[in-house]
Structures are given as structure tokens and as C-alpha cells.
Design a protein around this motif. Structure first.
Motif, mmCIF file in Angstrom:
data_model
loop_
_atom_site.group_PDB
_atom_site.id
_atom_site.type_symbol
_atom_site.label_atom_id
_atom_site.label_comp_id
_atom_site.label_asym_id
_atom_site.label_seq_id
_atom_site.Cartn_x
_atom_site.Cartn_y
_atom_site.Cartn_z
ATOM 1 N N ARG A 4 0.837 -1.212 0.000
ATOM 2 C CA ARG A 4 0.000 0.000 0.000
ATOM 3 C C ARG A 4 0.861 1.246 0.000
ATOM 4 O O ARG A 4 1.941 1.248 0.564
ATOM 5 C CB ARG A 4 -0.870 0.029 1.254
ATOM 6 N N ARG A 21 -2.937 1.192 -9.402
ATOM 7 C CA ARG A 21 -3.624 1.585 -8.168
ATOM 8 C C ARG A 21 -2.598 1.740 -7.057
ATOM 9 O O ARG A 21 -1.449 1.359 -7.215
ATOM 10 C CB ARG A 21 -4.692 0.576 -7.787
ATOM 11 N N SER A 22 -3.027 2.257 -5.897
ATOM 12 C CA SER A 22 -2.084 2.495 -4.802
ATOM 13 C C SER A 22 -2.005 1.327 -3.818
ATOM 14 O O SER A 22 -1.166 1.339 -2.922
ATOM 15 C CB SER A 22 -2.457 3.774 -4.052
#
Length: 54
Positions: A4, A21-22
């Protein structure tokens, strides 16, 4: 393995991989059809990480 936040993901030859995406789930079992990302194959094949999470 969940990753993340801000990170760079690179192939073994150093090419940048856009995760899109993160937060991503990375494959640890080696069986995913979409490596380096996890596709859930570990559940079907019964993969268990070694004790200690490493």
C-alpha cells in the motif's frame, strides 16, 4: 502480500510495472496467471506461507 502507498514495482530486468492503483496484492505462491499480481490461485492450490510470514 499486500503493498500500500507510494511504491515502484519493477520487473526482474528493471522495467517499471504500472500497478494501476495504490494498493496491490502481489503473488507469493508463484502460481498466478497475472504475475507479479495475485489472482487467488493460492486458495485453489492450497498454498500456505512459511511460519513467521516470510
Amino acid at each position: 502480500m499486500l503493498v500500500r502507498g507510494p511504491f515502484e514495482l519493477r520487473s526482474p530486468d528493471g522495467e517499471l510495472i504500472d500497478p494501476g492503483r495504490s494498493t496491490v496484492a502481489l503473488c507469493r505462491c508463484g502460481l498466478s496467471a497475472v504475475k507479479p499480481f495475485c489472482d487467488g490461485t493460492h486458495k485453489i492450490r492450497g498454498f500456505r506461507a512459511p511460519a513467521g510470514g516470510r
